[in-house]
Design a protein around this motif. Structure first.
Motif, PDB file in Angstrom:
ATOM      1  N   ARG A  19       0.399  -1.334   0.202  1.00  0.00           N
ATOM      2  CA  ARG A  19      -0.166  -0.133   0.011  1.00  0.00           C
ATOM      3  C   ARG A  19       1.063   1.093  -0.254  1.00  0.00           C
ATOM      4  O   ARG A  19       1.963   1.202   0.655  1.00  0.00           O
ATOM      5  CB  ARG A  19      -1.094   0.053   0.639  1.00  0.00           C
ATOM      6  CG  ARG A  19      -2.491  -1.020   1.356  1.00  0.00           C
ATOM      7  CD  ARG A  19      -2.720  -0.762   2.337  1.00  0.00           C
ATOM      8  NE  ARG A  19      -3.687  -1.208   1.870  1.00  0.00           N
ATOM      9  CZ  ARG A  19      -5.164  -1.849   1.246  1.00  0.00           C
ATOM     10  NH1 ARG A  19      -4.712  -0.334   0.434  1.00  0.00           N
ATOM     11  NH2 ARG A  19      -6.273  -2.518   0.874  1.00  0.00           N
ATOM     12  N   SER A  20       0.583   2.359  -0.711  1.00  0.00           N
ATOM     13  CA  SER A  20       1.244   3.273  -0.534  1.00  0.00           C
ATOM     14  C   SER A  20       0.657   3.990   0.496  1.00  0.00           C
ATOM     15  O   SER A  20      -0.455   4.232   0.913  1.00  0.00           O
ATOM     16  CB  SER A  20       0.667   4.257  -2.188  1.00  0.00           C
ATOM     17  OG  SER A  20      -0.603   4.492  -2.371  1.00  0.00           O
ATOM     18  N   ILE A  21       1.573   5.182   1.044  1.00  0.00           N
ATOM     19  CA  ILE A  21       1.849   6.197   2.157  1.00  0.00           C
ATOM     20  C   ILE A  21       1.500   7.564   1.607  1.00  0.00           C
ATOM     21  O   ILE A  21       2.235   8.262   1.335  1.00  0.00           O
ATOM     22  CB  ILE A  21       2.135   6.171   3.036  1.00  0.00           C
ATOM     23  CG1 ILE A  21       2.465   4.245   3.631  1.00  0.00           C
ATOM     24  CG2 ILE A  21       1.957   6.814   4.458  1.00  0.00           C
ATOM     25  CD1 ILE A  21       1.651   4.017   4.173  1.00  0.00           C
ATOM     26  N   SER A  22      -0.052   8.287   1.873  1.00  0.00           N
ATOM     27  CA  SER A  22       0.020   9.753   1.089  1.00  0.00           C
ATOM     28  C   SER A  22      -0.380  10.079   2.633  1.00  0.00           C
ATOM     29  O   SER A  22      -1.047   9.996   3.644  1.00  0.00           O
ATOM     30  CB  SER A  22      -1.099   9.939   0.644  1.00  0.00           C
ATOM     31  OG  SER A  22      -2.152   9.038   0.291  1.00  0.00           O
ATOM     32  N   GLN A  29      -0.631  10.859   8.249  1.00  0.00           N
ATOM     33  CA  GLN A  29      -0.794   9.916   6.627  1.00  0.00           C
ATOM     34  C   GLN A  29      -1.633   8.807   6.544  1.00  0.00           C
ATOM     35  O   GLN A  29      -2.340   8.132   8.148  1.00  0.00           O
ATOM     36  CB  GLN A  29       0.510   8.916   6.826  1.00  0.00           C
ATOM     37  CG  GLN A  29       1.894   9.658   6.950  1.00  0.00           C
ATOM     38  CD  GLN A  29       3.107   8.956   7.442  1.00  0.00           C
ATOM     39  OE1 GLN A  29       3.273   7.961   8.063  1.00  0.00           O
ATOM     40  NE2 GLN A  29       4.242   9.693   6.721  1.00  0.00           N
ATOM     41  N   SER A  31      -3.298   5.638   4.338  1.00  0.00           N
ATOM     42  CA  SER A  31      -2.938   4.384   3.324  1.00  0.00           C
ATOM     43  C   SER A  31      -3.404   4.240   2.475  1.00  0.00           C
ATOM     44  O   SER A  31      -4.930   4.925   2.368  1.00  0.00           O
ATOM     45  CB  SER A  31      -2.797   2.517   3.998  1.00  0.00           C
ATOM     46  OG  SER A  31      -4.295   2.377   4.050  1.00  0.00           O
TER      47      SER A  31
END
Length: 119
Positions: A19-22, A29, A31
């Motif tokens: 999963r990307s973290i943004s 933050q 996911s």
């Protein structure tokens, strides 16, 4: 203990995703969606005949044992990742169900994956 996979068993390419973290815009933050990290050759073996596996089949899930060669990339894999395996042109997504084991079988990272469950 299972015996190590032989060279001819490494016949499937497996794409690993995390999963990307943004940032949510407020400094938190969160996911995001899964992103491709890398693709490696893997040896796949069907799940055993335990009660859990038998029950999983009744639930419409599939359990596989996955072996990949140990490397800096494959040692990053965690149970929060997922594996995408091409099966005769159909991409199937599998959740990694437990923390991968890179100690029991030197030179390999082993883990179980399960289809039909949330990653």
């Amino acid at each position: 203990m299972a015996k190590p996979p032989s060279e001819p068993e490494f016949d499937r390419k497996v794409r690993f995703q995390a999963r990307s973290i943004s940032d949510d815009g407020y400094g938190n933050q969160i996911s995001g969606p899964f992103e491709d990290k890398f693709t490696v050759w893997a040896a796949l073996r069907p799940g055993g005949l335990s009660e859990a596996v038998a029950a999983a089949r009744l639930e419409g899930t599939q359990v596989l044992h996955v072996y990949v060669r140990s490397s800096t990339q494959t040692r990053q894999i965690t149970s929060e990742w997922q594996a995408v395996i091409n099966d005769h042109g159909v991409a199937r997504t599998y959740a990694i169900t437990a923390q991968p084991d890179g100690i029991t079988m030197p030179g390999f990272v082993y883990f179980q994956v399960k289809s039909g469950v949330a990653a």
